[in-house]
Design an enzyme around this catalytic site. Structure first.
Site, PDB file in Angstrom:
ATOM      1  N   ARG A  67       0.822  -1.219   0.000  1.00  0.00           N
ATOM      2  CA  ARG A  67       0.000   0.000   0.000  1.00  0.00           C
ATOM      3  C   ARG A  67       0.849   1.259   0.000  1.00  0.00           C
ATOM      4  O   ARG A  67       0.359   2.335  -0.349  1.00  0.00           O
ATOM      5  CB  ARG A  67      -1.004  -0.042   1.155  1.00  0.00           C
ATOM      6  N   GLU A 104       4.916  -9.623  16.110  1.00  0.00           N
ATOM      7  CA  GLU A 104       4.406 -10.141  17.380  1.00  0.00           C
ATOM      8  C   GLU A 104       4.763 -11.624  17.524  1.00  0.00           C
ATOM      9  O   GLU A 104       5.222 -12.075  18.563  1.00  0.00           O
ATOM     10  CB  GLU A 104       2.890  -9.942  17.424  1.00  0.00           C
TER      11      GLU A 104
END
Ligand code: AMP
Length: 181
Positions: A67, A104
């Site tokens: 993006r 994460e």
């Protein structure tokens, strides 16, 4: 409610679509595709990016897959500057340099062509969204390893509660919309 960094309203603010539990449970995904579908909203965003970038006299615009491409390329074109992609591992065909960063769970790797940037280049790095800042910081390291200087970052969205700016200390960052929860 999102807060804008400017007093005049940003058309994109009402177009961004929150999609719960995408791509996995617990993530509130900021879908920017309705923004891409509005030429007026895109013009406004790119104009703001140009106003931020111009005084920094960049020589290169870097966009982060994928993006970051849809905001970086129009910025580069409007400023008549080269556009350089940072891509996910294994997508760029010629010789690359790589940077790994922590997620994460696990790690991610981004690449840049090793002939894409030269010493003395002044670089603006573009992505749609600043979350933890890991991706943007990895892109910055790629630029610096090739001798470039990162003179600024532009994002449409910042998730303030993830404190991505801490990963980019001393950097000049423009985020047009900030969400604090
Ligand atoms: P980070 O490295 O944590 O700053 O993550 C930034 C990258 O992940 C950007 O390329 C974003 O497009 C994407 N991203 C992270 N969180 C979200 C979210 N909640 N909605 C949409 N995209 C996200």
């Amino acid at each position: 409610m999102p807060e804008t960094t400017s007093t005049d309203s940003l058309l994109a603010a009402s177009l961004i679509r929150d999609v719960p539990d995408f791509p996995k449970p617990g993530i509130l995904f900021k879908d920017i595709t309705p923004v891409l579908a509005s030429a007026a909203a895109m013009h406004q965003i790119i104009d703001r990016f140009i106003a931020f970038a111009t005084p920094k006299a960049p020589t290169i615009i870097v966009g982060i897959e994928s993006r970051g491409f849809v905001f970086g390329m129009p910025l580069a074109l409007e400023m008549s500057l080269p556009f350089i992609p940072v891509r996910k591992l294994g997508k760029l065909p010629a010789a690359t340099i790589r940077e790994e960063y922590a997620l994460e769970y696990g790690t991610n790797t981004v690449e840049m062509h090793q002939d894409a940037i030269h010493p003395g280049d002044r670089v603006i790095i573009v992505d749609d969204l600043l979350a933890t800042g890991g991706t943007a910081a990895a892109a910055k390291r790629l630029v610096q390893r090739l001798g470039g200087e990162v003179v600024g970052f532009t994002f449409l969205i910042e998730l303030g509660f993830l404190h991505g700016r801490l990963a980019l200390p001393n950097d000049d960052i423009l985020a047009l919309l900030s969400y604090d929860d």
